[in-house]
Structure formats: C-alpha cells, structure tokens
Write a protein that holds these residues in place. Structure first.
Motif, PDB file in Angstrom:
ATOM      1  N   ARG A   1      44.064  47.076  40.740  1.00 21.64           N
ATOM      2  CA  ARG A   1      44.867  45.764  41.583  1.00 21.64           C
ATOM      3  C   ARG A   1      43.430  45.054  42.076  1.00 21.64           C
ATOM      4  O   ARG A   1      43.695  43.703  41.955  1.00 21.64           O
ATOM      5  CB  ARG A   1      45.556  46.222  42.990  1.00 21.64           C
ATOM      6  N   ALA A   2      42.489  45.692  42.545  1.00 17.23           N
ATOM      7  CA  ALA A   2      41.443  45.091  43.190  1.00 17.23           C
ATOM      8  C   ALA A   2      40.694  44.006  42.190  1.00 17.23           C
ATOM      9  O   ALA A   2      40.621  42.901  42.523  1.00 17.23           O
ATOM     10  CB  ALA A   2      40.554  46.022  43.782  1.00 17.23           C
ATOM     11  N   ARG A   3      40.555  44.638  40.992  1.00 18.75           N
ATOM     12  CA  ARG A   3      39.769  43.903  40.155  1.00 18.75           C
ATOM     13  C   ARG A   3      40.480  42.821  39.746  1.00 18.75           C
ATOM     14  O   ARG A   3      39.656  41.619  38.822  1.00 18.75           O
ATOM     15  CB  ARG A   3      39.522  45.002  38.886  1.00 18.75           C
ATOM     16  N   SER A   4      41.842  42.665  39.875  1.00 19.03           N
ATOM     17  CA  SER A   4      42.556  41.488  39.259  1.00 19.03           C
ATOM     18  C   SER A   4      42.472  40.267  40.002  1.00 19.03           C
ATOM     19  O   SER A   4      42.804  39.324  39.942  1.00 19.03           O
ATOM     20  CB  SER A   4      44.064  42.061  38.805  1.00 19.03           C
ATOM     21  N   VAL A   5      42.186  40.733  41.487  1.00 20.24           N
ATOM     22  CA  VAL A   5      42.115  39.832  42.547  1.00 20.24           C
ATOM     23  C   VAL A   5      40.710  39.412  43.200  1.00 20.24           C
ATOM     24  O   VAL A   5      40.619  38.556  43.779  1.00 20.24           O
ATOM     25  CB  VAL A   5      43.129  39.878  43.465  1.00 20.24           C
ATOM     26  N   MET A   6      39.864  40.206  42.943  1.00 19.91           N
ATOM     27  CA  MET A   6      38.634  39.898  43.396  1.00 19.91           C
ATOM     28  C   MET A   6      37.382  40.330  42.616  1.00 19.91           C
ATOM     29  O   MET A   6      37.567  41.142  41.447  1.00 19.91           O
ATOM     30  CB  MET A   6      38.387  41.030  44.614  1.00 19.91           C
ATOM     31  N   PRO A   7      36.427  39.552  42.551  1.00 17.07           N
ATOM     32  CA  PRO A   7      35.342  39.638  41.470  1.00 17.07           C
ATOM     33  C   PRO A   7      34.715  41.276  41.558  1.00 17.07           C
ATOM     34  O   PRO A   7      34.251  41.799  42.615  1.00 17.07           O
ATOM     35  CB  PRO A   7      34.105  38.649  42.050  1.00 17.07           C
ATOM     36  N   GLY A   8      34.878  42.033  40.404  1.00 17.32           N
ATOM     37  CA  GLY A   8      34.494  43.457  40.583  1.00 17.32           C
ATOM     38  C   GLY A   8      35.390  44.141  41.687  1.00 17.32           C
ATOM     39  O   GLY A   8      34.919  45.327  41.614  1.00 17.32           O
ATOM     40  N   GLY A   9      36.282  43.610  42.020  1.00 18.63           N
ATOM     41  CA  GLY A   9      37.205  44.600  42.899  1.00 18.63           C
ATOM     42  C   GLY A   9      36.702  44.643  44.143  1.00 18.63           C
ATOM     43  O   GLY A   9      37.422  45.365  45.119  1.00 18.63           O
ATOM     44  N   VAL A  10      35.742  43.961  44.577  1.00 16.93           N
ATOM     45  CA  VAL A  10      34.997  44.143  46.019  1.00 16.93           C
ATOM     46  C   VAL A  10      34.614  43.008  46.651  1.00 16.93           C
ATOM     47  O   VAL A  10      34.896  41.713  46.061  1.00 16.93           O
ATOM     48  CB  VAL A  10      33.780  45.138  45.934  1.00 16.93           C
ATOM     49  N   ASN A  11      34.267  42.946  47.793  1.00 21.87           N
ATOM     50  CA  ASN A  11      33.963  41.706  48.640  1.00 21.87           C
ATOM     51  C   ASN A  11      32.309  41.906  48.936  1.00 21.87           C
ATOM     52  O   ASN A  11      32.025  41.001  49.600  1.00 21.87           O
ATOM     53  CB  ASN A  11      34.563  41.627  49.994  1.00 21.87           C
ATOM     54  N   SER A  12      31.834  43.091  48.394  1.00 22.06           N
ATOM     55  CA  SER A  12      30.153  42.935  48.413  1.00 22.06           C
ATOM     56  C   SER A  12      29.740  43.993  47.148  1.00 22.06           C
ATOM     57  O   SER A  12      30.416  44.917  47.083  1.00 22.06           O
ATOM     58  CB  SER A  12      29.635  43.588  49.764  1.00 22.06           C
ATOM     59  N   PRO A  13      28.832  43.354  46.515  1.00 23.19           N
ATOM     60  CA  PRO A  13      28.661  43.856  45.097  1.00 23.19           C
ATOM     61  C   PRO A  13      28.493  45.502  44.914  1.00 23.19           C
ATOM     62  O   PRO A  13      28.882  46.148  44.123  1.00 23.19           O
ATOM     63  CB  PRO A  13      27.599  43.249  44.358  1.00 23.19           C
ATOM     64  N   VAL A  14      27.558  45.946  45.983  1.00 23.40           N
ATOM     65  CA  VAL A  14      27.219  47.330  45.928  1.00 23.40           C
ATOM     66  C   VAL A  14      28.664  48.295  46.055  1.00 23.40           C
ATOM     67  O   VAL A  14      28.439  49.412  45.675  1.00 23.40           O
ATOM     68  CB  VAL A  14      26.190  47.744  47.099  1.00 23.40           C
ATOM     69  N   ARG A  15      29.484  47.806  46.566  1.00 24.87           N
ATOM     70  CA  ARG A  15      30.576  48.736  46.797  1.00 24.87           C
ATOM     71  C   ARG A  15      31.406  48.966  45.540  1.00 24.87           C
ATOM     72  O   ARG A  15      32.111  49.699  45.573  1.00 24.87           O
ATOM     73  CB  ARG A  15      31.725  47.825  47.690  1.00 24.87           C
ATOM     74  N   SER A  16      30.879  48.304  44.592  1.00 28.57           N
ATOM     75  CA  SER A  16      31.745  48.525  43.151  1.00 28.57           C
ATOM     76  C   SER A  16      31.438  49.697  42.375  1.00 28.57           C
ATOM     77  O   SER A  16      31.729  49.901  41.344  1.00 28.57           O
ATOM     78  CB  SER A  16      31.470  47.185  42.202  1.00 28.57           C
ATOM     79  N   TYR A  17      30.267  50.244  43.026  1.00 26.55           N
ATOM     80  CA  TYR A  17      29.751  51.408  42.288  1.00 26.55           C
ATOM     81  C   TYR A  17      28.905  51.072  40.847  1.00 26.55           C
ATOM     82  O   TYR A  17      28.691  51.821  39.889  1.00 26.55           O
ATOM     83  CB  TYR A  17      30.533  52.535  41.987  1.00 26.55           C
ATOM     84  N   ARG A  18      28.639  49.776  40.587  1.00 26.27           N
ATOM     85  CA  ARG A  18      27.783  49.556  39.420  1.00 26.27           C
ATOM     86  C   ARG A  18      26.548  50.011  39.425  1.00 26.27           C
ATOM     87  O   ARG A  18      26.186  50.450  37.958  1.00 26.27           O
ATOM     88  CB  ARG A  18      27.721  47.770  39.586  1.00 26.27           C
ATOM     89  N   ALA A  19      25.986  50.270  40.293  1.00 20.38           N
ATOM     90  CA  ALA A  19      24.480  50.840  40.006  1.00 20.38           C
ATOM     91  C   ALA A  19      24.510  52.249  39.688  1.00 20.38           C
ATOM     92  O   ALA A  19      23.712  52.749  39.148  1.00 20.38           O
ATOM     93  CB  ALA A  19      23.824  50.724  41.275  1.00 20.38           C
TER      94      ALA A  19
END
Ligand code: PLP
Length: 425
Positions: free
Chosen positions: A8-26
């Motif tokens: 749900r988050a990913r469909s309405v927020m970039p990467g599903g988050v409001n601060s990039p590090v929270r997305s676990y991309r790293a």
C-alpha cells in the motif's frame, strides 16, 4: 502485515517511505512497520519486539516514550497545538540551550536539522560577506541544495551535485575537503583567498558510520578559520546534547561560531535550531537583514517535548556516564567477538555513538569507512533483525545507545550478534 502495508505504501509514496533510508534499499528486504515503542524497545505491527539502536536516528536519548516527555506533551496539547505567536516555552527552551552550550548567546528555533543548516549557511555568508562554503566529503548536513554536494573521486575543488535537481549554480559555492585531513582544508583556503564564508562539519562524523576527529583536527580548523576570516560551523544535529550537555564544543574543547541542532532538542518532535554569538545572531530578521521564518517554528508541543528532555539531561549528568558505559560494553563485546571468530571487524565509538565496520582497516576517514564490506553489513543487519535487534538499515550510520538500554539489553544484543556472526561465517 508489514508486507501488505509496504505494498500500500509503495503505491502512494516514493519507495513507500518518507525518508529514503527507511526503505531498506541499502540492505535489501522489506522494511518493518513500527506500531509503538517503549524504553529500549520498539514493536512492529505484528507485536514483535526489537531492542532498538536506531532511536529515531538519535533523538530518543532517554529511550522511547519517556514518561516525563510524554506527560509534558500531553499537558501542552490541552493548551492548544499552535498559536503563531510568542510563548513562554520558546523562552525556556532558548534559555536552556544557551545555558548548556558554550558560546551561544542567542538561538533561533526551526523545524528540522536541514532548516537549521540552511539558515546557518545564509547567516555565515551574510556575516562574512563571502560566498563559498567548505564541507567535507561524507559529512551529511540535511537535504538543502548546497549541501547535497561532495567531491567526485578525490577531486577536491571540482564540485559535482550529488542529487539530480541540484544545479551547478548551487554546487559551485560548495568546496569539498577530506574529513580529518587539515591540509585539504588549508589548500582550499589558499586557492580561494578571501572567498570562504564558513567551514561546516560534523565534529564527529556520524554519517559515514562513526569517525572521530583526529587530535588537533578541530583546533586546526578553528585556527584556519580565524586566519582567513571565515566562520566555523559545527553541525551538532547528532552530537548536540549527545556527547555531553555542551556538545562537541565542550567535549573537544574547541569553539565554533555557529552551531546547528536538531534531533535531541526536540525530544522526538520535529525541531531544529541554530545559534551563536550575539553579534552574529543579531543579523537574523527582524533585527538584521538575514531573512528566516517559520509558521510552526517554536511550536508549543515540540517545545514541551524538547524542554522536558533537555531538563533531564541538564539535571542528571550521570546519564552520560551510563550511556557511554553501555556503548563501551557493546564496543568491547564486538571487539572480543571479532578476535574470537577471526573476523575483520572494526568498531568505532565516541561516547554513546557506535559503528561496526566490516573491514580490517582502522576507520579514520571517509576513504577507510568506505572500505567496509557493505554486503556483509547488510547480512549482519538481517540476522540481527531476525533475532530481535534493530540496527540502522545502512552501513554508514551510527548505533545510538539510550538511557533506557539496560545491561540485560546489551548482553542480549551481544549474544545475538555472536549468533549472527557465527551463522554468517
Ligand atoms: N545534520 C546532520 C549531522 C544530520 O545527521 C542530519 C540528519 O540526519 C541533518 C543535519 C538533517 O536533519 P533533519 O533530518 O532533521 O533535516
């Protein structure tokens, strides 16, 4: 449930988050969604418990849901959420900060660390009537355009924007030096004579992992700034009230001209601040011509949280002894494990800030920090998370120890770390 939320988050927020590090991309994998927190623990939406070393990236120095802060906030809520007019709480907050931190006669509250830095740079340029700023490769100062710049591989003077959308015009006045390399700063001063308004740095670099300043590095910067008529800006968004009540200035006995704050001074609410000597701060509007304003600046709820937290820190200085001792136990434990398991781990610690690097090199600057094997860190992070320990989902961040962490928490953390590292071998 975290997995249905992330969709749900990913469909309405970039990467599903409001601060990039929270997305676990790293580190890979799906982020855990948090429902509540108390003391040293956070709980996800499925009520799984984690010992937390992110501590909201620094603000929660007393632990989560601290009773005194929560009560202070609840009381403030009853009086109204925001007035857009002066309040007694803002005065109390300013008096607290100026009484605890050396060299700060006046302070201006803003809403984030980014805003504090942005305003401090404008003020430094106005005060010195110069335009260029020296920052250090690997130091993070928030997301204002001129600070999203660092050197391309070793080039000290050719600044490249670090983010799409930051134009060359913004990057041009940001010069990049190497943290802990005073000669790189001296060179920039020599090449840009009379043009440097300020040097800005994290006195302890805590956004490249944790890297302490070398002996005399901060004093060397102070001297270079004085020789060249530039201001020294300590970005204490992380170190402020974290190392000791007076922050890095007190801890390392070096004075800055302007200091920026965030995180701890808000007690978990969105707050930032910048302050300095009267002659500098008097340039800020409405006294002087440096314009800076904010609809919600000095917000009474945020001030209530910050005042409660800073008062605790002011009145109970033994908190610092306790959190440093807990962090030291973690440091010693990690180091013992590295030896016993014959792992190439390097552990850096300054006070209650700590970082585990997967490298055999001593981490003394950004280059050696980057020698860490980030794939191994990601693996470690995942093992620890599965074992109920919440660390930063990225290598180049600090572990934060709070006053709510207990010896039992530290023991459990080390036990899970040893289990994780054995499983990773
Ligand atoms: N300065 C430093 C040293 C930081 O670590 C951060 C954020 O982590 C900032 C500035 C920006 O603060 P904020 O995220 O509140 O805008």
């Amino acid at each position: 449930m975290s997995s249905s939320l992330i969709d749900r988050a990913r469909s309405v927020m970039p990467g599903g988050v409001n601060s990039p590090v929270r997305s676990y991309r790293a580190v890979g994998g799906e982020p855990v969604f948090i429902k509540r927190a108390n003391g040293s623990k956070i709980y996800d939406v499925e009520d799984r418990e984690y010992i937390d070393y992110v501590c909201s990236w620094g603000p929660m120095i007393l632990g989560h849901n601290n009773k005194k802060i929560a009560e202070s906030v609840k009381k403030a809520v009853d009086y109204g959420l925001s007035f857009g007019a002066p309040t007694e709480k803002e005065v109390i907050m300013a008096e607290l900060i100026t009484s605890m931190v050396p060299g700060i006669d006046m302070i201006r509250m803003v809403n984030s660390g980014t805003e504090a830095v942005m305003s401090a740079l404008r003020l430094a340029r106005a005060f010195t009537e110069k335009s260029k700023i020296i920052k250090f490769d690997g130091c993070y100062h928030g997301h204002c355009d001129s600070m999203l710049v660092k050197a391309g591989s070793g080039a000290l003077t050719l600044s490249h924007p670090d983010s799409l959308g930051v134009t060359g015009e913004f990057a041009r006045n940001t010069l990049i030096a190497d943290y802990n390399d005073i000669e790189s700063v001296r060179r920039l001063f020599a090449e840009n004579k009379g043009e440097i308004a300020a040097v800005i740095l994290e006195p302890v670099a805590a956004n490249m992992g944790v890297v302490p300043p070398r002996d005399n590095f901060l004093a060397g910067l102070r001297a270079l700034c004085d020789e060249n008529g530039a201001l020294l800006i300590f970005d204490e968004v992380i170190t402020g009230f974290r190392l000791c009540p007076g922050g890095a200035q007190e801890y390392f006995d070096v004075r800055a001209d302007i200091v920026t704050f965030g995180k701890i001074i808000g007690g978990g609410m969105p707050v930032g601040a910048y302050g300095g000597r009267k002659e500098i701060m008097e340039l800020v509007s409405p006294l002087g011509g440096v314009y800076q304003a904010g609809t919600l600046s000095g917000n009474p709820i945020a001030m209530a949280a910050g005042i409660a937290q800073l008062t605790e820190l002011k009145e109970n200085k033994d908190i610092y002894l306790r959190i440093d001792r807990m962090a030291e136990s973690l440091e010693k434990g990690f180091k013992r494990m590295a030896k016993e398991l014959e792992l190439t781990l390097t552990v850096n610690r300054v006070g209650s800030l700590l970082c585990v690097f997967f490298t055999k090199e001593a981490v003394t600057d950004f280059k050696t920090a980057k020698s860490s094997n980030t794939k191994l860190y990601a693996k470690f992070f995942k093992h620890m998370l599965d074992n109920g320990i919440h660390m930063a989902p990225a290598q180049f961040e600090a572990m934060f120890v709070s006053d709510a962490h207990t010896e039992e928490d530290i023991e459990k953390t080390l036990e899970k770390a040893e289990k994780s590292l054995r499983e990773m071998k």
